[in-house]
Enzyme design. Structure first.
Site, PDB file in Angstrom:
ATOM      1  N   GLU B 151      21.591 105.096  84.402  1.00  0.00           N
ATOM      2  CA  GLU B 151      21.503 104.614  85.775  1.00  0.00           C
ATOM      3  C   GLU B 151      21.686 103.105  85.815  1.00  0.00           C
ATOM      4  O   GLU B 151      22.323 102.550  86.711  1.00  0.00           O
ATOM      5  CB  GLU B 151      20.151 105.037  86.373  1.00  0.00           C
ATOM      6  CG  GLU B 151      19.776 104.368  87.681  1.00  0.00           C
ATOM      7  CD  GLU B 151      20.812 104.541  88.792  1.00  0.00           C
ATOM      8  OE1 GLU B 151      20.738 103.795  89.767  1.00  0.00           O
ATOM      9  OE2 GLU B 151      21.715 105.400  88.674  1.00  0.00           O
ATOM     10  N   HIS B 152      21.138 102.428  84.821  1.00  0.00           N
ATOM     11  CA  HIS B 152      21.265 100.986  84.720  1.00  0.00           C
ATOM     12  C   HIS B 152      22.747 100.575  84.712  1.00  0.00           C
ATOM     13  O   HIS B 152      23.180  99.723  85.472  1.00  0.00           O
ATOM     14  CB  HIS B 152      20.571 100.524  83.438  1.00  0.00           C
ATOM     15  CG  HIS B 152      20.410  99.044  83.329  1.00  0.00           C
ATOM     16  ND1 HIS B 152      19.214  98.411  83.584  1.00  0.00           N
ATOM     17  CD2 HIS B 152      21.282  98.072  82.992  1.00  0.00           C
ATOM     18  CE1 HIS B 152      19.371  97.109  83.412  1.00  0.00           C
ATOM     19  NE2 HIS B 152      20.611  96.873  83.047  1.00  0.00           N
TER      20      HIS B 152
END
Lengths: 357, 357
Positions: B151-152
């Site tokens: 997600e980062h």
């Protein structure tokens, strides 16, 4: 070649667009006025430097909200055309959306405030918006405030007590309202912020420079766009100093837009007047700085100004604009972007010692 | 009357406090340095006007957050000493609290960033804070980021795509990083914001003017407070240009504060080093502008600077300061408020057309 053609050619070569602009400018000047270079006065108020300084502090003051984290400037962001770029009111946070934020820029020239005109002036708008928790307000489609009268009075009192506990504010209110014995008062918050907001005007847009006689201020496409804007009937509602902001109009008067643009449960101006004729009527928004104020409509349903123009043609005028016409009208609308206010951030006095709240 | 007494009296009358200040100033100059009048350089970076302009835009850019409604400036509010006045991180919204926001002002002079020093420099801090949703981060006591690596990476990519879709930003990145073929890049966001943040320094505090030789810059109470600040041992940790910010120290080394001030579940620096010696150690905060940065401590547990000073005496030094001593130390601390940066709000380029996200 006939004489008139020769005259026209010579005029083009010598006088250039000046000759061609004269007629268009005469028509435009009957419909529009430029933004004045100095802020207008608010009747009954004197904008002293001390009042303006206090108003600016309060405009940027997050502690004015019940949660201490939302200032006027958060939703009416002066870096973003006086709106929030759709963060809270549209876009992908649409679950929070009530109505799209209206810009504070040039709001002083609007006939009334809010999409439904429920505030008569800026001071009313301020007091309304501050007292409603803005985040909660966003969930109510701008309708009746989600605070009951008792809580409303208590919230007012809490705001006043907070400022009374901050020596820097006590001093600033005294300087702003020297004639009052108890100047840290709720009404003064609205007065000071309204006076600051009246300074947030955007003169010198290309369109205004053109209106005043500078033929070069608009491109040919923009002049064509202006002609279309007049001839197609957009000016019926979008006129005056704010190119809008002066009247209410039913959205979808010719053809009803989809629910994305006109949700059936938001009756607009009706909530204020209870007149059936006002069902789905909204304040015609100003088109000043429209280039900077996406997303558009009271729903913030699109970021695409061309799409917005095309939809207006269909829903309000019953016409289908060609792509070239839409492009030209948007080119004209881009000429409504004025000089943005240069705002130096105020320094807010600290709250120290035991909490006043 | 003895000769030495006469000399002392003459000195008081003629040289006044200058004579009395000389010894104190010599001691102070060994412990502290004034804030320089110009921003320091960041190693390996050149602060061009174009980079600074971009950095300022990004600092005020709410669209940099995933929710498009939180900019750096919201929590590091330049109207409020570079903090948020406790709105999100303490105060009555404490249910959201992770750790109290640290000021961005003079942060360039700190040894490391965050309360636990997990970011080596400003650029690291920016990238960390931007990538964590700040509101989510606040719930984690500043610990590991609440975003998984996949997600980062995706969030980084979304931010870059957003700016690539805004012509005004594409131009601004090109101007800021003219040597790069693809300048709208994630790392450049951190670089530009860090360069802007390095300009946010507050020179000319009364204490700094006094350090440089202006005896009148401090009141007698402030000089007494400085003496106490040195003699009582506060300077052991609070020293250097930032009067803090240069080391880590265990909070409660002599006497453990109550859980309100030192919650048992936040182990501080330990989360970074995993060294048992770092349990409950935190970066010693800078006391520059401390008058403006309430509430205090990593918990934001009090707005009362006198209470904060008294608690530090007890917990770190094992002493009980008298009310007069606390008053004088606070008077000295108030002399650390410098000239706040004069910040003109940037104008942010609009997102237009179909959404890039």
């Amino acid at each position: 070649m006939r004489l008139s053609s020769i005259v026209f050619l010579v005029a083009l070569l010598v006088g250039g667009p000046a000759f061609a602009d004269a007629g268009l400018r005469d028509r435009a000047k009957e419909l529009f006025q430029p933004i004045p270079s100095a802020p207008p006065a608010i009747p009954g108020e004197t904008a002293t430097p001390e009042k303006l300084a206090l108003g600016k502090m309060l405009y940027f003051e997050p502690r004015l909200s019940e949660t201490h984290d939302i200032s006027c400037a958060d939703c009416h962001n002066l870096s973003m055309g006086g709106v929030d770029g759709g963060a809270l009111s549209g876009g992908h946070n649409a679950q929070l959306a009530g109505r799209e934020v209206l810009t504070v820029l040039n709001a002083i020239f609007n006939k009334a405030q809010y999409w439904d005109g429920r505030a008569a002036d800026l001071s009313d708008q301020v007091v309304n918006s501050v007292m409603a928790n803005p985040k909660a307000m966003l969930k109510t489609r701008g309708g009746p405030m989600p605070i009951n009268p008792t809580e409303h009075a208590a919230a007012k009192q809490r705001a006043v007590e907070l400022f009374k506990g901050i020596p820097g504010y006590v001093a600033a209110f005294k300087l702003a309202f020297p004639e009052q014995s108890d100047p840290v008062a709720y009404a003064n918050i609205g007065r000071a912020i309204a006076l600051f907001e009246a300074t947030l005007i955007t003169p010198d847009a290309p369109f205004d420079r053109w209106l005043k006689g500078d033929d070069q201020a608009l491109s040919d496409a923009q002049k064509d766009g202006l002609k279309l804007f007049i001839d197609k009937g957009c000016v019926t509602c979008h006129n005056g100093v704010n190119v809008g902001g002066g009247m209410y109009a039913r959205f979808g008067v010719v053809k009803q837009p989809s629910a994305e643009f006109l949700p059936p449960d938001d009756w607009g101006r009706y909530a204020v007047t209870k007149a059936i004729a006002d069902k789905y009527a909204f304040k015609v928004p100003s088109l000043r700085n429209v280039e900077l104020t996406a997303p558009y409509f009271h729903t913030g349903a699109t970021f695409d100004l061309k799409k917005a123009v095309a939809l207006m043609g269909e829903s309000q005028l019953g016409i289908e604009l060609g792509a070239d016409e839409t492009d030209k009208i948007v080119a004209f609308l881009d000429s409504l972007t004025g000089r943005q206010p240069e705002v130096v951030l105020p320094i807010l006095p600290p709250r120290t010692g035991p909490p006043a709240l």
